[in-house]
Motif scaffolding. Structure first.
Motif, PDB file in Angstrom:
ATOM      1  N   GLY A  72       0.825  -1.200   0.000  1.00 15.47           N
ATOM      2  CA  GLY A  72       0.000   0.000   0.000  1.00 15.47           C
ATOM      3  C   GLY A  72       0.859   1.249   0.000  1.00 15.47           C
ATOM      4  N   THR A  73       0.202   2.382   0.039  1.00 17.28           N
ATOM      5  CA  THR A  73       0.929   3.649   0.003  1.00 17.28           C
ATOM      6  C   THR A  73       0.902   4.359   1.351  1.00 17.28           C
ATOM      7  OG1 THR A  73      -1.086   4.780  -0.757  1.00 17.28           O
ATOM      8  CG2 THR A  73       0.432   3.952  -2.438  1.00 17.28           C
ATOM      9  N   ARG A  74       0.354   3.746   2.382  1.00 15.92           N
ATOM     10  CA  ARG A  74       0.243   4.394   3.683  1.00 15.92           C
ATOM     11  C   ARG A  74       1.625   4.643   4.290  1.00 15.92           C
ATOM     12  NH1 ARG A  74       0.971   1.944   8.324  1.00 15.92           N
ATOM     13  NH2 ARG A  74       0.440  -0.159   7.580  1.00 15.92           N
ATOM     14  N   PRO A  75       1.930   5.877   4.704  1.00 16.64           N
ATOM     15  CA  PRO A  75       3.194   6.128   5.400  1.00 16.64           C
ATOM     16  C   PRO A  75       3.216   5.363   6.722  1.00 16.64           C
ATOM     17  CG  PRO A  75       2.161   8.187   4.687  1.00 16.64           C
ATOM     18  CD  PRO A  75       1.142   7.104   4.525  1.00 16.64           C
ATOM     19  N   SER A  76       4.401   4.953   7.155  1.00 18.57           N
ATOM     20  CA  SER A  76       4.526   4.266   8.443  1.00 18.57           C
ATOM     21  C   SER A  76       4.388   5.239   9.609  1.00 18.57           C
ATOM     22  CB  SER A  76       5.877   3.549   8.528  1.00 18.57           C
ATOM     23  OG  SER A  76       5.935   2.481   7.620  1.00 18.57           O
ATOM     24  N   VAL A  77       4.825   6.483   9.409  1.00 19.94           N
ATOM     25  CA  VAL A  77       4.748   7.515  10.448  1.00 19.94           C
ATOM     26  C   VAL A  77       4.177   8.782   9.835  1.00 19.94           C
ATOM     27  CG1 VAL A  77       6.037   8.911  12.120  1.00 19.94           C
ATOM     28  CG2 VAL A  77       6.769   6.559  11.633  1.00 19.94           C
ATOM     29  N   VAL A  78       3.158   9.345  10.494  1.00 20.26           N
ATOM     30  CA  VAL A  78       2.595  10.633  10.087  1.00 20.26           C
ATOM     31  C   VAL A  78       2.485  11.513  11.318  1.00 20.26           C
ATOM     32  CG1 VAL A  78       0.642  11.854   9.087  1.00 20.26           C
ATOM     33  CG2 VAL A  78       1.260   9.584   8.210  1.00 20.26           C
ATOM     34  N   ALA A  79       3.185  12.637  11.312  1.00 20.51           N
ATOM     35  CA  ALA A  79       3.045  13.656  12.352  1.00 20.51           C
ATOM     36  C   ALA A  79       2.391  14.877  11.710  1.00 20.51           C
ATOM     37  CB  ALA A  79       4.402  14.028  12.933  1.00 20.51           C
ATOM     38  N   ASP A  80       1.326  15.362  12.315  1.00 19.86           N
ATOM     39  CA  ASP A  80       0.558  16.459  11.720  1.00 19.86           C
ATOM     40  C   ASP A  80       0.318  17.547  12.762  1.00 19.86           C
ATOM     41  OD1 ASP A  80      -1.034  18.096  10.214  1.00 19.86           O
ATOM     42  OD2 ASP A  80      -2.751  16.732  10.107  1.00 19.86           O
ATOM     43  N   GLY A  81       1.157  18.585  12.733  1.00 21.77           N
ATOM     44  CA  GLY A  81       0.970  19.732  13.617  1.00 21.77           C
ATOM     45  C   GLY A  81       1.124  19.428  15.087  1.00 21.77           C
ATOM     46  N   LEU A  82       2.052  18.547  15.442  1.00 21.87           N
ATOM     47  CA  LEU A  82       2.225  18.166  16.849  1.00 21.87           C
ATOM     48  C   LEU A  82       2.694  19.351  17.700  1.00 21.87           C
ATOM     49  CD1 LEU A  82       3.956  14.663  16.624  1.00 21.87           C
ATOM     50  CD2 LEU A  82       1.600  15.158  17.324  1.00 21.87           C
ATOM     51  N   VAL A  83       2.057  19.495  18.850  1.00 23.77           N
ATOM     52  CA  VAL A  83       2.413  20.547  19.805  1.00 23.77           C
ATOM     53  C   VAL A  83       2.525  19.924  21.191  1.00 23.77           C
ATOM     54  CG1 VAL A  83       1.669  22.697  20.926  1.00 23.77           C
ATOM     55  CG2 VAL A  83       1.240  22.348  18.474  1.00 23.77           C
ATOM     56  N   LYS A  84       3.568  20.310  21.929  1.00 24.28           N
ATOM     57  CA  LYS A  84       3.705  19.882  23.318  1.00 24.28           C
ATOM     58  C   LYS A  84       4.259  21.019  24.149  1.00 24.28           C
ATOM     59  CE  LYS A  84       3.285  17.126  26.716  1.00 24.28           C
ATOM     60  NZ  LYS A  84       1.923  16.677  27.106  1.00 24.28           N
TER      61      LYS A  84
END
Length: 349
Positions: free
Chosen positions: A19-31
């Motif tokens: 498939g084409t799904r990325p193994s890791v996706v971070a989207d606008g992470l804030v801490k």
């Protein structure tokens, strides 16, 4: 890069990368920690079976980002998915899909290397026979068979790092997080870890590597994300980032530093004079190679006609060190000129 330390490792099971799904996706992470924002809108993706290098100065937010992706911290905003699982709502599934190794080995030093591996196997749900078989396979793969019966507390730094990573691979993960895995290791032990990272890629396992060694990121990473003050400030392959800084340049090192000014005058019409930079403490010049090798040939011709002796002249590319220094330099600080010969040759090993 592949070596005997981990060569021949053929982990059981496979990962479906059709498939084409990325193994890791971070989207606008804030801490945030109180009034301090450690991570401020970090976004990136990691394709299956590739190595992402996460670079940044100390305190940039690298480890905090990894800890959110590994479910050790809950993001204050944004979202992330690991192997298709949400890091907040599907924490158990995320943890079953990952391996996390920090800067210090998480091992029971009173147990032997084999006992540690069997223990991890049992904790991961393997029966006794399967855990022993898997331990034997990993000990051989990581060149630790002779040390299998020795207490981990007696292991060298490199051996501890290898057994630590091996423990995390008892059950094959889809994503491996290596948080500065070579910190404090000698050069030979660092090479052992590099071999392991290369083998992980060969096996189709996605790796996110944070490191303080730019050479390490240059050699191992398929893609690099640079973080500074909690934000992503650059992303691309090592080659793309190097090109972004200043592209290819010619480095000219005269035998007599007193010839620097004369060389500058001779080359002033090749490029704007303000683009000819002093380097190596005023003993060399760097000139943008606007026409590639043709620029180099013209420089050599002119200096030969002028009977100027050279210690060295060549076509160079900026090192990843140059990229890092320029991208993370304060806004009011002039970016350093490319470091040239030493750093680029070192990074090309």
């Amino acid at each position: 890069m592949q070596g005997s330390q981990s060569g021949g490792w053929t982990a059981s099971g496979g990962i479906d990368h059709t498939g084409t799904r990325p193994s890791v996706v971070a989207d606008g992470l804030v801490k945030r920690f109180g009034d301090f924002t450690a991570v401020d809108g970090v976004s990136f993706e990691v394709a299956p079976g590739t190595v992402l290098g996460l670079l940044g100065p100390n305190g940039a937010g690298k480890t905090t980002t990894v800890n959110m992706l590994a479910t050790l911290l809950i993001p204050d905003a944004g979202s992330a998915r690991i192997a298709g699982h949400d890091v907040v709502h599907d924490r158990a599934q995320v943890r079953r899909s990952i391996m996390l190794t920090g800067q210090f080995a998480a091992l029971d030093e009173s147990l032997t290397g084999q006992e540690n591996l069997v223990l991890f196997g049992r904790l991961m749900g393997l029966d006794k026979k399967a855990a022993r078989l898997r331990a034997a396979e990993l000990l051989e793969a990581f060149n630790l068979t002779e040390a299998a019966g020795r207490r981990v507390g007696k292991f060298s730094g490199g051996m501890r790092r290898r057994i630590d990573i091996a423990c995390g691979l008892v059950v094959r993960p889809e994503v491996v997080f290596l948080d500065e895995p070579t910190t404090g290791l000698d050069p030979r032990s660092r090479q052992d870890v590099w071999n392991i990272v290369t083998n992980l890629r060969d096996l189709g396992i996605t790796t996110l590597l944070t490191t303080q060694y730019l050479e390490e990121a240059d050699l191992l990473s398929d893609n690099i994300v640079v973080i500074d003050k909690g934000r992503v400030i650059a992303e691309g392959t090592a080659d793309e980032l190097k090109e972004r800084v200043s592209g290819t340049f010619c480095e000219v090192i005269p035998s007599y530093p007193d010839d620097i000014e004369k060389i500058t005058e001779l080359l002033a019409d090749l490029v704007p004079r303000d683009q000819i930079r002093s380097a190596s403490g005023g003993t060399a010049l760097t000139v943008p190679a606007v026409r590639g090798t043709a620029t180099l040939v013209e420089i050599v011709r002119r200096l030969d006609d002028a009977e100027i002796e050279l210690s060295d002249v060549g076509l160079r590319r900026p090192s990843l060190d140059d990229v890092f220094l320029k991208l993370t330099a304060p806004a009011d600080t002039e970016a350093p000129t490319p470091t040239g010969v030493a750093s680029e040759r070192e990074g090309a090993r």
